[in-house]
Design a protein around this motif. Structure first.
Motif, PDB file in Angstrom:
ATOM      1  N   SER A  82       0.828  -1.199   0.000  1.00 26.58           N
ATOM      2  CA  SER A  82       0.000   0.000   0.000  1.00 26.58           C
ATOM      3  C   SER A  82       0.867   1.257   0.000  1.00 26.58           C
ATOM      4  CB  SER A  82      -0.911   0.002   1.227  1.00 26.58           C
ATOM      5  OG  SER A  82      -1.686   1.176   1.279  1.00 26.58           O
ATOM      6  N   ASP A  83       0.566   2.170  -0.920  1.00 34.78           N
ATOM      7  CA  ASP A  83       1.231   3.473  -1.012  1.00 34.78           C
ATOM      8  C   ASP A  83       2.686   3.386  -1.467  1.00 34.78           C
ATOM      9  OD1 ASP A  83      -1.127   4.629   0.053  1.00 34.78           O
ATOM     10  OD2 ASP A  83      -0.423   4.229   2.081  1.00 34.78           O
ATOM     11  N   VAL A  84       3.139   2.212  -1.923  1.00 34.16           N
ATOM     12  CA  VAL A  84       4.533   2.042  -2.333  1.00 34.16           C
ATOM     13  C   VAL A  84       4.590   1.470  -3.746  1.00 34.16           C
ATOM     14  CG1 VAL A  84       6.735   0.895  -1.873  1.00 34.16           C
ATOM     15  CG2 VAL A  84       5.313   1.670   0.034  1.00 34.16           C
ATOM     16  N   THR A  85       5.436   2.060  -4.586  1.00 32.11           N
ATOM     17  CA  THR A  85       5.730   1.515  -5.911  1.00 32.11           C
ATOM     18  C   THR A  85       7.203   1.122  -5.950  1.00 32.11           C
ATOM     19  OG1 THR A  85       4.069   2.904  -6.996  1.00 32.11           O
ATOM     20  CG2 THR A  85       5.778   1.957  -8.386  1.00 32.11           C
ATOM     21  N   LEU A  86       7.458  -0.156  -6.189  1.00 34.73           N
ATOM     22  CA  LEU A  86       8.820  -0.679  -6.263  1.00 34.73           C
ATOM     23  C   LEU A  86       9.191  -0.899  -7.723  1.00 34.73           C
ATOM     24  CD1 LEU A  86       8.633  -3.345  -3.407  1.00 34.73           C
ATOM     25  CD2 LEU A  86       9.544  -1.020  -3.259  1.00 34.73           C
ATOM     26  N   THR A  87      10.405  -0.526  -8.090  1.00 32.52           N
ATOM     27  CA  THR A  87      10.878  -0.659  -9.457  1.00 32.52           C
ATOM     28  C   THR A  87      12.291  -1.226  -9.464  1.00 32.52           C
ATOM     29  OG1 THR A  87       9.584   1.278 -10.121  1.00 32.52           O
ATOM     30  CG2 THR A  87      11.301   0.552 -11.628  1.00 32.52           C
ATOM     31  N   ALA A  88      12.560  -2.161 -10.378  1.00 33.53           N
ATOM     32  CA  ALA A  88      13.906  -2.698 -10.548  1.00 33.53           C
ATOM     33  C   ALA A  88      14.083  -3.075 -12.010  1.00 33.53           C
ATOM     34  CB  ALA A  88      14.132  -3.919  -9.654  1.00 33.53           C
ATOM     35  N   GLY A  89      15.310  -2.934 -12.511  1.00 33.08           N
ATOM     36  CA  GLY A  89      15.508  -3.245 -13.912  1.00 33.08           C
ATOM     37  C   GLY A  89      16.957  -3.399 -14.307  1.00 33.08           C
ATOM     38  N   LEU A  90      17.156  -3.887 -15.513  1.00 37.26           N
ATOM     39  CA  LEU A  90      18.468  -4.018 -16.139  1.00 37.26           C
ATOM     40  C   LEU A  90      18.356  -3.521 -17.567  1.00 37.26           C
ATOM     41  CD1 LEU A  90      21.381  -5.045 -16.521  1.00 37.26           C
ATOM     42  CD2 LEU A  90      20.411  -7.307 -17.026  1.00 37.26           C
ATOM     43  N   ILE A  91      19.138  -2.498 -17.911  1.00 33.58           N
ATOM     44  CA  ILE A  91      19.196  -1.969 -19.273  1.00 33.58           C
ATOM     45  C   ILE A  91      20.478  -2.473 -19.925  1.00 33.58           C
ATOM     46  CG2 ILE A  91      19.332   0.106 -20.699  1.00 33.58           C
ATOM     47  CD1 ILE A  91      16.613  -0.326 -19.407  1.00 33.58           C
ATOM     48  N   GLU A  92      20.358  -2.981 -21.174  1.00 38.26           N
ATOM     49  CA  GLU A  92      21.505  -3.565 -21.854  1.00 38.26           C
ATOM     50  C   GLU A  92      21.919  -2.811 -23.117  1.00 38.26           C
ATOM     51  OE1 GLU A  92      21.355  -8.209 -20.981  1.00 38.26           O
ATOM     52  OE2 GLU A  92      19.513  -7.487 -21.941  1.00 38.26           O
ATOM     53  N   HIS A  93      20.991  -2.153 -23.778  1.00 40.83           N
ATOM     54  CA  HIS A  93      21.308  -1.405 -24.995  1.00 40.83           C
ATOM     55  C   HIS A  93      20.425  -0.155 -25.066  1.00 40.83           C
ATOM     56  CE1 HIS A  93      22.635  -5.514 -26.042  1.00 40.83           C
ATOM     57  NE2 HIS A  93      23.574  -4.891 -26.760  1.00 40.83           N
ATOM     58  N   ALA A  94      20.834   0.792 -25.868  1.00 45.91           N
ATOM     59  CA  ALA A  94      20.067   2.018 -26.060  1.00 45.91           C
ATOM     60  C   ALA A  94      20.077   2.417 -27.528  1.00 45.91           C
ATOM     61  CB  ALA A  94      20.634   3.149 -25.209  1.00 45.91           C
ATOM     62  N   ARG A  95      18.943   2.960 -27.973  1.00 44.89           N
ATOM     63  CA  ARG A  95      18.860   3.555 -29.310  1.00 44.89           C
ATOM     64  C   ARG A  95      18.756   5.056 -29.140  1.00 44.89           C
ATOM     65  NH1 ARG A  95      15.651   6.155 -32.285  1.00 44.89           N
ATOM     66  NH2 ARG A  95      13.944   5.948 -30.794  1.00 44.89           N
ATOM     67  N   GLY A  96      19.696   5.780 -29.701  1.00 40.44           N
ATOM     68  CA  GLY A  96      19.690   7.227 -29.574  1.00 40.44           C
ATOM     69  C   GLY A  96      18.520   7.868 -30.295  1.00 40.44           C
ATOM     70  N   ARG A  97      18.275   9.140 -29.991  1.00 39.95           N
ATOM     71  CA  ARG A  97      17.133   9.852 -30.573  1.00 39.95           C
ATOM     72  C   ARG A  97      17.243   9.979 -32.083  1.00 39.95           C
ATOM     73  NH1 ARG A  97      17.606  15.083 -26.770  1.00 39.95           N
ATOM     74  NH2 ARG A  97      19.587  15.092 -27.911  1.00 39.95           N
ATOM     75  N   SER A 147      18.895   7.736 -34.241  1.00 39.97           N
ATOM     76  CA  SER A 147      19.551   6.515 -34.697  1.00 39.97           C
ATOM     77  C   SER A 147      18.517   5.420 -34.909  1.00 39.97           C
ATOM     78  CB  SER A 147      20.592   6.058 -33.664  1.00 39.97           C
ATOM     79  OG  SER A 147      21.144   4.806 -34.016  1.00 39.97           O
ATOM     80  N   SER A 148      18.851   4.454 -35.757  1.00 35.06           N
ATOM     81  CA  SER A 148      17.991   3.288 -35.955  1.00 35.06           C
ATOM     82  C   SER A 148      18.586   2.049 -35.312  1.00 35.06           C
ATOM     83  CB  SER A 148      17.782   3.032 -37.461  1.00 35.06           C
ATOM     84  OG  SER A 148      19.037   2.832 -38.104  1.00 35.06           O
ATOM     85  N   ASN A 149      19.790   2.164 -34.739  1.00 40.50           N
ATOM     86  CA  ASN A 149      20.489   1.009 -34.182  1.00 40.50           C
ATOM     87  C   ASN A 149      20.557   1.076 -32.659  1.00 40.50           C
ATOM     88  OD1 ASN A 149      21.164   0.097 -36.831  1.00 40.50           O
ATOM     89  ND2 ASN A 149      22.856   1.557 -36.873  1.00 40.50           N
ATOM     90  N   TYR A 150      20.511  -0.095 -32.033  1.00 39.18           N
ATOM     91  CA  TYR A 150      20.734  -0.199 -30.595  1.00 39.18           C
ATOM     92  C   TYR A 150      22.217  -0.439 -30.337  1.00 39.18           C
ATOM     93  CZ  TYR A 150      15.811  -0.177 -29.411  1.00 39.18           C
ATOM     94  OH  TYR A 150      14.492   0.193 -29.231  1.00 39.18           O
ATOM     95  N   GLU A 151      22.758   0.269 -29.364  1.00 42.77           N
ATOM     96  CA  GLU A 151      24.180   0.208 -29.082  1.00 42.77           C
ATOM     97  C   GLU A 151      24.411  -0.031 -27.596  1.00 42.77           C
ATOM     98  OE1 GLU A 151      25.584   3.963 -30.430  1.00 42.77           O
ATOM     99  OE2 GLU A 151      25.458   3.442 -32.552  1.00 42.77           O
ATOM    100  N   PRO A 152      25.628  -0.459 -27.208  1.00 41.08           N
ATOM    101  CA  PRO A 152      25.941  -0.599 -25.787  1.00 41.08           C
ATOM    102  C   PRO A 152      25.976   0.756 -25.095  1.00 41.08           C
ATOM    103  CG  PRO A 152      27.885  -0.991 -27.133  1.00 41.08           C
ATOM    104  CD  PRO A 152      26.724  -0.913 -28.077  1.00 41.08           C
ATOM    105  N   LEU A 153      26.135   0.754 -23.778  1.00 46.22           N
ATOM    106  CA  LEU A 153      25.993   1.945 -22.952  1.00 46.22           C
ATOM    107  C   LEU A 153      27.344   2.564 -22.621  1.00 46.22           C
ATOM    108  CD1 LEU A 153      23.464   0.341 -20.464  1.00 46.22           C
ATOM    109  CD2 LEU A 153      22.923   1.588 -22.572  1.00 46.22           C
ATOM    110  N   SER A 154      27.325   3.884 -22.355  1.00 49.90           N
ATOM    111  CA  SER A 154      28.542   4.588 -21.976  1.00 49.90           C
ATOM    112  C   SER A 154      28.173   5.734 -21.049  1.00 49.90           C
ATOM    113  CB  SER A 154      29.278   5.102 -23.223  1.00 49.90           C
ATOM    114  OG  SER A 154      30.540   5.631 -22.881  1.00 49.90           O
ATOM    115  N   ALA A 155      29.172   6.555 -20.694  1.00 52.04           N
ATOM    116  CA  ALA A 155      28.969   7.705 -19.817  1.00 52.04           C
ATOM    117  C   ALA A 155      29.586   8.940 -20.466  1.00 52.04           C
ATOM    118  CB  ALA A 155      29.598   7.451 -18.447  1.00 52.04           C
ATOM    119  N   PRO A 156      29.127  10.148 -20.103  1.00 53.89           N
ATOM    120  CA  PRO A 156      29.658  11.368 -20.715  1.00 53.89           C
ATOM    121  C   PRO A 156      31.175  11.484 -20.531  1.00 53.89           C
ATOM    122  CG  PRO A 156      27.687  11.855 -19.461  1.00 53.89           C
ATOM    123  CD  PRO A 156      28.051  10.442 -19.147  1.00 53.89           C
TER     124      PRO A 156
END
Length: 440
Positions: free
Chosen positions: A171-186, A188-197
């Motif tokens: 009650s009153d709590v939303t729990l979220t968990a996940g794993l992201i493996e690839h991203a498609r840029g705004r 782009s048509s391809n999914y690529e691995p992840l990086s940092a700035p």
């Protein structure tokens, strides 16, 4: 992907999605299914006042989104699908060609000669299972929480691939968990691995873990905690508070945020491919993640007026870290602006904002707003510096008739900084037209 293949993929995908939606609706096997076609016409003029070539791009985006219901039974199953198509209407010059004053930006993928492609497309699917108030999603995701979120600041939105579990059993709590493996840029048509700035072009990972909780003990108060970890780059803790309280004839909203980010894996070991944008004492660039960022934003709404003031402080020896795909990303900072982010180590930023909703004077759908950020004390390789940005947005959404929901927006940003030796001066204008048609 060739232009012909991109067209064929998109058209076949759209036909398949329409057939799937129609079949589910006709048979009644999946209740509550819905499908929409969203269209966005996007024009951007990014004028560099620092002498660099300007960026002017114009495109038309389409996104066909199908969301199924769930099958009956203790364990409900379903499938979502999304198809996107971006069409170039105008994009000047070729990146890297000398002597030109206008170059492509990041709205479209590039040809081998540096010019923008004429169109691009992508198709994604999401399988989902539901038990009671818990839902598991696998495939194409568009998460939005304090430690990771998709960016929607161009013609088409960013998307991710991975797995996410959301539960509202408590009650009153939303729990979220996940794993992201690839991203498609705004753009782009391809999914690529992840990086940092600021990381090397060869520094990538396929794992971003996140988990968190939103607790709402009363309607006016939300407490948040989230954890995110980009493997071999950084780990990040977030604590937040959102509160609204009636005061006099209006209401005061309080938004408090704190991030603690530290190095992990290859970044902590000093691997050159995984170092990020970071500055230590004596202007020595080391690249190890070390960042503490906190902010407070207060807004008061009365009638159609909303007045706000905020403050953000960045400490540590590196820039605020995030999952980055090169052509733009989302960060949960009160200073995340049209151009700048104000996340440099040592930087203190004051913010003022004002908006007005013309529904208060009988013109529903018309709004205008402006935000001003001024950051000082940013530690850079050049010297402690300042940056400032004025953002203004004017928008209108048609409220009725044949074109109900058709939206128009004009956004203007004026950015100035001395964080680099030569300084940065950018004036940016965007014109956006949005329209969504329900198909189911």
């Amino acid at each position: 992907m060739t232009r012909l293949n991109a067209k064929v993929l998109n058209y076949l995908g759209c036909i398949w999605l329409a057939g799937l939606a129609g079949n589910a609706h006709a048979t009644g096997s999946l209740e509550d299914s819905k499908a929409t076609l969203s269209m966005r016409n996007f024009y951007m003029d990014d004028d560099s006042r620092s002498g660099a070539p300007s960026v002017k791009e114009w495109g038309q985006g389409f996104m066909l989104n199908y969301q199924s219901g769930f099958t009956e039974g203790m364990v409900g199953a379903g499938v979502d699908a999304v198809g996107i198509l971006g069409i170039k209407l105008d994009s000047g010059g070729r990146a890297g060609k000398p002597g030109i004053t206008r170059i492509p930006g990041n709205m479209f993928p590039r040809e081998s000669d540096g010019s923008s492609v004429d169109e691009f497309s992508s198709l994604g699917f999401t399988g989902k299972l539901r038990v009671s108030k818990t839902e598991l999603r696998m495939g194409t995701l568009m998460p939005r929480n304090p430690v990771i979120g998709y960016s929607d600041g161009r013609m088409l939105p960013q998307m991710f691939q991975g797995t996410q579990l959301t539960s509202k059993e408590l009650s009153d709590v939303t729990l979220t968990a996940g794993l992201i493996e690839h991203a498609r840029g705004r753009g782009s048509s391809n999914y690529e691995p992840l990086s940092a700035p600021g990381a090397s072009s060869t520094g990538f990972t396929n794992k971003f873990y996140y988990a968190g909780a939103d607790y709402q003990p009363i309607k006016a108060l939300t407490l948040q905690y989230y954890y995110g970890e980009l493997e071999d780059f950084y780990k990040q803790h977030f604590v937040g508070l959102l509160h609204e309280k009636p005061i006099g004839p209006g209401a005061l909203k309080t938004d408090l945020r704190y991030f603690h980010s530290d190095s992990t894996g290859a970044n902590k070991r000093g691997d050159q491919d995984y170092l990020v944008t970071g500055y230590y004492g004596g202007n020595i660039t080391k690249g190890e993640v070390d960042n503490d960022t906190w902010s407070a934003l207060f807004t008061y709404t009365i009638g159609g007026h909303t007045i706000g003031a905020g403050y953000q402080s960045v400490r540590g020896d590196s820039y605020f870290p995030s999952v980055n795909q090169g052509d733009g990303s989302y960060v949960y900072l009160i200073t995340d602006s049209i151009i700048g982010r104000f996340g440099s180590p040592g930087e203190d930023t004051w913010q003022a904002r004002y908006s007005y909703d013309f529904a208060a004077v009988g013109i529903p759908g018309l709004t205008v707003g402006t935000i001003y950020n001024r950051g000082t004390g940013a530690r850079t390789a050049n010297a402690p510096g300042t940056e400032q940005e004025y953002d203004t947005t004017l928008s209108y959404v048609i409220q009725g008739g044949m074109f109900k929901g058709l939206g128009f927006a004009y956004r203007n940003a004026v950015y100035r900084s001395d964080l680099t030796a030569s300084g940065t001066r950018n004036d940016q204008n965007r014109i956006v037209v949005n329209y969504t048609i329900p198909l189911l």
